[in-house]
Design a protein around this motif. Structure first.
Motif, PDB file in Angstrom:
ATOM      1  N   LEU A 107       0.820  -1.213   0.000  1.00 30.29           N
ATOM      2  CA  LEU A 107       0.000   0.000   0.000  1.00 30.29           C
ATOM      3  C   LEU A 107       0.852   1.261   0.000  1.00 30.29           C
ATOM      4  N   THR A 108       1.880   1.290   0.828  1.00 32.38           N
ATOM      5  CA  THR A 108       2.722   2.495   0.904  1.00 32.38           C
ATOM      6  C   THR A 108       3.486   2.723  -0.405  1.00 32.38           C
ATOM      7  N   ILE A 109       3.955   1.643  -1.021  1.00 33.29           N
ATOM      8  CA  ILE A 109       4.664   1.798  -2.293  1.00 33.29           C
ATOM      9  C   ILE A 109       3.719   2.278  -3.391  1.00 33.29           C
ATOM     10  N   SER A 110       2.517   1.699  -3.440  1.00 37.30           N
ATOM     11  CA  SER A 110       1.542   2.090  -4.467  1.00 37.30           C
ATOM     12  C   SER A 110       1.104   3.538  -4.298  1.00 37.30           C
ATOM     13  N   LEU A 111       0.813   3.937  -3.063  1.00 36.31           N
ATOM     14  CA  LEU A 111       0.381   5.317  -2.821  1.00 36.31           C
ATOM     15  C   LEU A 111       1.516   6.303  -3.078  1.00 36.31           C
ATOM     16  N   MET A 112       2.741   5.917  -2.773  1.00 39.83           N
ATOM     17  CA  MET A 112       3.870   6.792  -3.052  1.00 39.83           C
ATOM     18  C   MET A 112       3.985   7.076  -4.547  1.00 39.83           C
ATOM     19  N   LYS A 113       3.816   6.029  -5.346  1.00 39.02           N
ATOM     20  CA  LYS A 113       3.907   6.209  -6.798  1.00 39.02           C
ATOM     21  C   LYS A 113       2.701   6.972  -7.336  1.00 39.02           C
ATOM     22  N   ALA A 114       1.509   6.719  -6.756  1.00 39.54           N
ATOM     23  CA  ALA A 114       0.303   7.390  -7.237  1.00 39.54           C
ATOM     24  C   ALA A 114       0.292   8.872  -6.869  1.00 39.54           C
ATOM     25  N   ILE A 115       0.766   9.220  -5.673  1.00 36.82           N
ATOM     26  CA  ILE A 115       0.696  10.608  -5.200  1.00 36.82           C
ATOM     27  C   ILE A 115       1.899  11.425  -5.684  1.00 36.82           C
ATOM     28  N   PHE A 116       3.103  10.848  -5.585  1.00 35.81           N
ATOM     29  CA  PHE A 116       4.320  11.607  -5.876  1.00 35.81           C
ATOM     30  C   PHE A 116       4.972  11.199  -7.195  1.00 35.81           C
TER      31      PHE A 116
END
Length: 331
Positions: A107-116
């Motif tokens: 989740l943290t890796i996916s959200l990092m790529k999606a947001i930043f």
């Protein structure tokens, strides 16, 4: 001597306290579930989402304290899911904990790529770290003043919680209820204590401190977020909880050992030692400590096993003797 002076000094003590704080917070959080009779292997995931959402909250609001609150809420959400699956639906706690750890990492890796739009790490973007507290009049205390001043509030909170939790488990009603539920659930039911409610409360209190530990990692220990930032600290906390049985004082000593080895590994990098070997130092020290503890308990286990075998043989001989006497009396 010069090498030892560069390694063993006040700076090493300061670094030890800094590195001890996050694992101490998450391990103290895990003491709630351990005392309540839950084996919570999901501390790693709760800590990781706490670190990530603390950074997200800080960037969005500009305030590190709002970021800490966001990290706590994220860890509490994961803790609630854990409690729902384990306490209500009676799922295997190890399987659920591992699944949530994997979920937190993905989740943290996916959200990092999606947001930043990037992977690896998050820094900049207006990210603000937690302030360091400078205690008044500490310059007159010399090296001791250097040891006790200049940390973020969460470092002080981690060490203050140790005596607080000792009193909590021994003097407060909720603390006693948690211990009864973990040690004697039948007695808890007879006293009218709701086991489900107590285990939910314990899981949420664990999530609260795991979120604080994660927020300290990304906003206090450093001012950034990197993939898998917890780096096994949650698993190390689980190992400490197994051998301390959730006792806050034993947890403190175990976390100080890990914090010292972690700080020592950072200092060894300045001597030109291989970074791969240096990074393994904290885990090697932890493995040696765990082996020593298990080795010390081994003779007691052997003695108990031999005693039980002796009792079994005694009972067996007592049952054989009358039969032998009866056979001898026959013509």
């Amino acid at each position: 001597m010069e090498v030892l002076e560069r390694l063993l000094n006040v700076t090493l003590v300061v670094a030890t306290l800094r590195t001890t704080a996050p694992i101490l917070l998450v391990a103290l959080g895990g003491s709630f579930t351990t005392k309540a009779g839950i084996f919570n292997i999901g501390l790693e995931g709760q800590m990781l989402v706490g670190a990530f959402f603390a950074v997200i909250g800080t960037i969005a609001s500009g305030s590190p304290w709002i970021g800490v609150l966001c990290g706590i809420l994220a860890a509490l959400t994961l803790a609630l899911i854990f409690a729902l699956m384990v306490v209500t639906f009676k799922a295997n706690e190890v399987v659920v904990g591992l699944a949530l750890n994997i979920l937190a990492g993905g989740l943290t890796i996916s959200l990092m790529k999606a947001i930043f739009g990037t992977r690896g790490s998050i820094f900049g973007h207006g990210l603000v770290g937690l302030p360091a507290l400078k205690l008044p009049n500490v310059k007159d205390l010399g090296w001791f003043g250097q040891m006790i001043s200049g940390y973020t509030p969460l470092v002080y909170l981690a060490f203050i919680l140790v005596p607080v939790l000792i009193l909590f488990y021994n003097r407060s009603r909720l603390g006693l209820y948690i211990r009864v539920v973990g040690e004697k659930p039948e007695a808890a039911e007879a006293l009218g204590i709701s086991i489900v409610r107590i285990r939910y409360v314990s899981s949420l209190l664990c999530g609260l401190l795991a979120g604080l530990a994660g927020a300290h990692l990304s906003l206090g220990y450093t001012t950034m977020f990197t993939e898998n930032m917890s780096s096994g600290r949650g698993f190390m906390a689980v190992a400490i909880l197994i051998f301390s049985n959730g006792d806050p004082l034993k947890i403190l000593f175990g976390c100080l050992l890990f914090g010292f080895s972690d700080a020592l590994s950072l200092r060894l990098q300045t001597l030109g030692i291989s970074s791969y070997l240096v990074l393994a130092v904290p885990y090697l020290v932890a493995l040696i400590a765990l082996f020593a503890l298990s080795y010390r308990s081994r003779p007691r286990v052997i003695q108990e096993t031999l005693a039980s075998m002796g009792r079994a043989l005694s009972v067996k001989s007592n049952t054989i003797q009358p039969t032998a006497a009866t056979d001898a009396s026959k013509p």
